[in-house]
Design a protein around this motif. Structure first.
Motif, short mmCIF file in Angstrom:
data_model
loop_
_atom_site.label_atom_id
_atom_site.label_comp_id
_atom_site.label_asym_id
_atom_site.label_seq_id
_atom_site.Cartn_x
_atom_site.Cartn_y
_atom_site.Cartn_z
N ARG A 192 55.75 90.20 66.15
CA ARG A 192 55.04 90.13 67.58
C ARG A 192 56.01 89.60 68.38
NH1 ARG A 192 53.33 84.31 67.50
NH2 ARG A 192 51.78 84.28 68.43
N ILE A 235 43.42 81.56 68.64
CA ILE A 235 43.34 79.94 67.56
C ILE A 235 43.02 79.39 68.58
CG2 ILE A 235 44.07 79.79 65.46
CD1 ILE A 235 44.68 82.51 64.83
N ARG A 276 38.06 77.69 59.67
CA ARG A 276 38.71 77.30 58.00
C ARG A 276 39.52 76.15 58.49
NH1 ARG A 276 41.50 79.63 54.17
NH2 ARG A 276 43.16 78.75 53.43
N ARG A 300 46.33 77.35 48.96
CA ARG A 300 45.10 77.56 49.10
C ARG A 300 44.08 77.12 47.13
NH1 ARG A 300 47.06 82.45 51.48
NH2 ARG A 300 45.93 83.72 50.23
N ARG A 339 42.43 69.38 58.76
CA ARG A 339 42.80 70.89 59.88
C ARG A 339 41.91 71.84 59.98
NH1 ARG A 339 45.37 76.38 59.11
NH2 ARG A 339 45.94 76.79 61.14
N LYS A 380 39.34 81.47 64.69
CA LYS A 380 39.49 82.55 66.44
C LYS A 380 38.40 82.68 67.06
CE LYS A 380 41.94 84.91 64.09
NZ LYS A 380 42.45 86.21 62.72
N VAL A 411 46.68 84.98 70.32
CA VAL A 411 46.88 85.89 69.38
C VAL A 411 47.56 87.45 69.11
CG1 VAL A 411 46.19 86.83 66.70
CG2 VAL A 411 45.39 84.76 67.83
N ILE A 412 48.17 87.72 68.90
CA ILE A 412 48.74 89.32 69.37
C ILE A 412 49.01 89.80 67.51
CG2 ILE A 412 50.57 90.38 69.73
CD1 ILE A 412 51.51 88.18 72.22
N THR A 416 50.67 92.71 52.88
CA THR A 416 52.07 92.20 51.64
C THR A 416 52.54 91.47 51.40
OG1 THR A 416 51.48 95.06 51.52
CG2 THR A 416 53.08 93.83 49.97
N ILE A 462 45.06 83.79 45.62
CA ILE A 462 45.90 84.56 46.57
C ILE A 462 45.61 85.85 46.45
CG2 ILE A 462 48.18 83.97 47.33
CD1 ILE A 462 47.99 81.54 45.85
N ALA A 484 47.30 89.60 50.35
CA ALA A 484 47.78 88.88 50.15
C ALA A 484 47.74 87.81 50.87
CB ALA A 484 48.69 88.51 49.55
N LEU A 485 47.35 88.03 52.31
CA LEU A 485 48.18 87.00 53.04
C LEU A 485 46.70 86.88 54.34
CD1 LEU A 485 51.95 88.10 53.79
CD2 LEU A 485 51.14 86.04 52.83
N LEU A 486 45.94 87.06 54.05
CA LEU A 486 44.61 86.61 54.24
C LEU A 486 44.96 87.85 56.09
CD1 LEU A 486 43.92 82.44 54.05
CD2 LEU A 486 43.16 84.88 53.17
N THR A 487 44.74 88.99 56.23
CA THR A 487 45.00 89.55 57.26
C THR A 487 46.47 89.29 57.55
OG1 THR A 487 44.48 88.68 59.06
CG2 THR A 487 42.89 89.37 57.57
N THR A 504 50.13 88.09 61.64
CA THR A 504 49.66 87.18 63.66
C THR A 504 48.40 86.88 63.52
OG1 THR A 504 49.55 89.24 63.78
CG2 THR A 504 52.15 89.22 64.06
N THR A 505 47.21 87.69 62.39
CA THR A 505 46.41 87.00 62.69
C THR A 505 45.37 86.06 62.28
OG1 THR A 505 45.57 89.09 62.00
CG2 THR A 505 45.80 88.99 63.54
N SER A 506 46.44 85.53 60.65
CA SER A 506 45.87 84.69 59.56
C SER A 506 45.50 83.20 60.18
CB SER A 506 46.76 84.46 59.11
OG SER A 506 46.73 83.75 57.73
N LEU A 507 44.27 83.13 59.90
CA LEU A 507 43.83 81.60 60.35
C LEU A 507 44.82 80.09 59.13
CD1 LEU A 507 40.34 81.42 60.55
CD2 LEU A 507 42.42 81.45 62.99
N ALA A 508 45.49 80.92 58.48
CA ALA A 508 45.83 80.07 57.32
C ALA A 508 47.44 79.40 58.39
CB ALA A 508 46.56 80.93 56.14
N ILE A 509 47.76 77.84 57.51
CA ILE A 509 48.79 77.52 57.88
C ILE A 509 50.40 77.85 57.22
CG2 ILE A 509 50.48 74.74 57.21
CD1 ILE A 509 47.83 73.70 57.29
N ASP A 510 50.25 78.83 56.34
CA ASP A 510 51.48 79.05 56.26
C ASP A 510 51.13 80.48 56.66
OD1 ASP A 510 53.48 80.32 55.38
OD2 ASP A 510 53.33 79.96 53.43
#
Lengths: 442, 104
Positions: free
Chosen positions: A43, A320, A355, A366, A381, A385, A420-421, B19, B51, B74-77, B80-86
């Protein structure tokens, strides 16, 4: 090489924002032949392309100036060459900047900038992305496309008398493979040697991850002096055997456990670790503790490199918006959940992806695997998007509005908006890539 | 007797796109065989079902007495584009270590 048939390479940074001083310690005390700084995530280069688009003299790593002011005098004093991908989207501009700083400091220096990774004009928006199985244009407007160059792109720079070799997108292990191959005069087609050099690069490239930093925890994996963590250096023999250690007196630990964790880090197939240089086999690697904080790595091998190079493509993926608010004391979780329900009701029609996380309860994994202890405090939180910044801002505004509209006792709102990129990949025929070197001298 | 994987092994998570990679490394190399026989890809898939959306491949690395789990989707896309915290899923090493196993 300063030592007889023993090449010493240090790694002073494992990502762009890494600490500054471990490199100073390495330069002052390890008498390195080479210092490598790996500072370029997927990124990061897309962000750098955006800075370059706004100002053609920019687009290199934001910490370049700070690091060079610290390191240039030491590099020169200790006769250590620097290899780094801090050139990001603009290695030539980075070289110009380094020369400017060197002149200011009164240091005589030669810099080689490696270019050719930028392939935005060589790829078509109709190519299929590996991740999505869809044409690139469906992901969004493209802003960058950088091919992962290999060690071969760095060799002409190493063969010159350049003190600093600065690159854009180069595969991380190749930053190490290049000086090893150069110094020992190996054939890049010797797959086993290049495979072993790739293992060394992979063990080193994340700096503090192999010296016990990201390894540590206070119960099962205690590590001393974490605040002054040392970064690693490798002593490499002409046959590829490498001992990884760190400067005596620095914090951290290097042992079998730290080396194993790093060897497998981000590996998706240990039989075939694909780089521009080789398809390396990590499964026959032997690790051995030879002394305190010394691990010997041998047994890496490989087969012929692929005919294609991976290209990392950055695209505009919208914005986001985030908002957070805390609840503490009696029924903190219930109050946070009420707040979450209110936000959900107000926003779910306007955002495709919304979310809601309860930080302190179940946000990070999660799932809680049956651990149901209710914490004293909870942070709500909300993240969503949007295609534009204005819409993304609504998320934080709605969380902030909980101040007066309730529930009770919410405090400490923070809100932010991030562009977001997105990153996807395509493959490119390596014959289409022509790397080149630009020299700059004081 | 039940024990958590945390008590006998350590792990590091890594990400490549969407992944997730999870190493599993016993503190005591003599526990490697136990991990090989009990911590199958299927068992990890069941443990991480919330997960990991697609398949999990397990690699055995006897040379370093370690296992590697490669978890697809496994990483919600992805980072760069996930809305998750981690977004990297870096914390998920400790999700794997929450798994309970039977020991003698």
């Amino acid at each position: 090489m300063k030592r007889n048939n023993l090449l010493r390479i240090g790694c002073g940074a494992g990502f762009s924002g890494d600490r500054l001083e471990p490199s100073v310690v390495l330069l002052k005390q390890a008498d390195l032949d080479y210092l490598v700084l790996e500072c370029l995530a997927e990124r990061t280069i897309a962000l750098a392309q955006k800075r370059k688009a706004q100002d053609t003299s920019k687009g290199y790593d934001p910490l370049l100036e700070k690091r060079m002011r610290l390191y240039l005098p030491l590099l020169k004093k200790h006769n250590t060459r620097l290899i780094t991908n801090m050139g990001a989207a603009n290695p030539v501009a980075a070289a110009n900047k380094i020369i400017e700083i060197a002149k200011e400091l009164g240091i005589k220096i030669k810099v080689a900038a490696v270019t050719g990774d930028d392939v935005l004009d060589k790829i078509s928006i109709h190519e299929i992305a590996l991740e999505t199985n869809e044409p690139l244009y469906k992901s969004g407007e493209l802003i960058s496309a950088n091919a992962y160059l290999g060690a071969d792109a760095l060799l002409p720079a190493l063969q010159s008398d350049a003190d600093v070799i600065i690159t854009g997108r180069v595969a991380d292990p190749s930053l190490f493979v290049a000086p090893i191959v150069h110094e020992f005069g190996w054939d890049l087609n010797n797959h086993n040697l290049v495979g072993q050099a790739t293992v060394i690069g992979h063990l080193m490239e994340c700096a503090g991850q192999i010296t016990g930093g990201y390894f540590a925890e206070p119960v099962k994996k205690k590590v001393e002096q974490m605040a002054t963590l040392g970064h690693p250096f490798a002593d490499i023999s002409f046959n590829g055997e490498a001992t990884i250690s760190k400067v005596k007196g620095t914090g951290g630990i290097i042992n079998l456990a730290t080396a194993k964790e790093q060897l497998l880090y981000e590996v998706t197939n240990p039989y075939e670790y694909v780089t521009p240089d080789v398809i390396a086999d990590f499964t026959q690697v032997h690790l051995k503790e030879t002394a305190k904080d010394h691990v010997l790595a041998t047994g890496g091998s490989g087969k012929a490199k692929p005919s294609t190079l991976k290209v990392s493509v950055g695209y505009k993926a919208g914005f986001i918006g985030e908002g957070e608010i805390s609840y503490a004391g009696s029924i903190a979780l219930e109050r946070a959940k009420l707040a979450g329900e209110i936000i959900h009701e107000r926003l779910y029609n306007d955002f495709n992806e919304l979310r809601i996380d309860y930080i302190g309860y179940n946000s990070t994994h999660r799932i809680t695997f049956g651990n149901t202890a209710i914490p004293y405090e909870i942070r709500l939180r909300v993240a969503a998007k949007a295609t534009d910044a204005e819409t993304a801002a609504i998320v934080g505004e709605e969380v902030e509005a909980l101040y007066t509209n309730g529930p009770a006792g919410g405090g400490g709102v923070r809100k932010n908006i991030n562009e977001v990129i997105g990153i996807v990949s395509v493959l490119i025929d390596r014959k289409k890539i022509q790397s080149s070197i630009t020299f700059r001298e004081t | 007797m039940k024990t958590k994987l945390y008590d006998i092994a350590h792990s590091r998570a890594g990400d490549k796109g969407n992944t997730l990679t999870l190493s599993l490394i016993p503190y005591d190399e003599s526990d490697y065989e136990l991990l090989c026989s009990t911590i199958t890809a299927q068992k990890v898939k069941e443990h991480l079902k919330e997960i990991v959306q697609d398949e999990i491949i397990r690699y055995e690395l006897p040379n370093i007495a370690s296992l590697l789990f490669v978890c697809k989707n496994a990483l919600l896309t992805g980072v760069t584009t996930s809305l998750a915290i981690d977004t990297h899923g870096k914390s998920l090493s400790y999700a794997l270590l929450e798994m309970e196993i039977e020991t003698i």
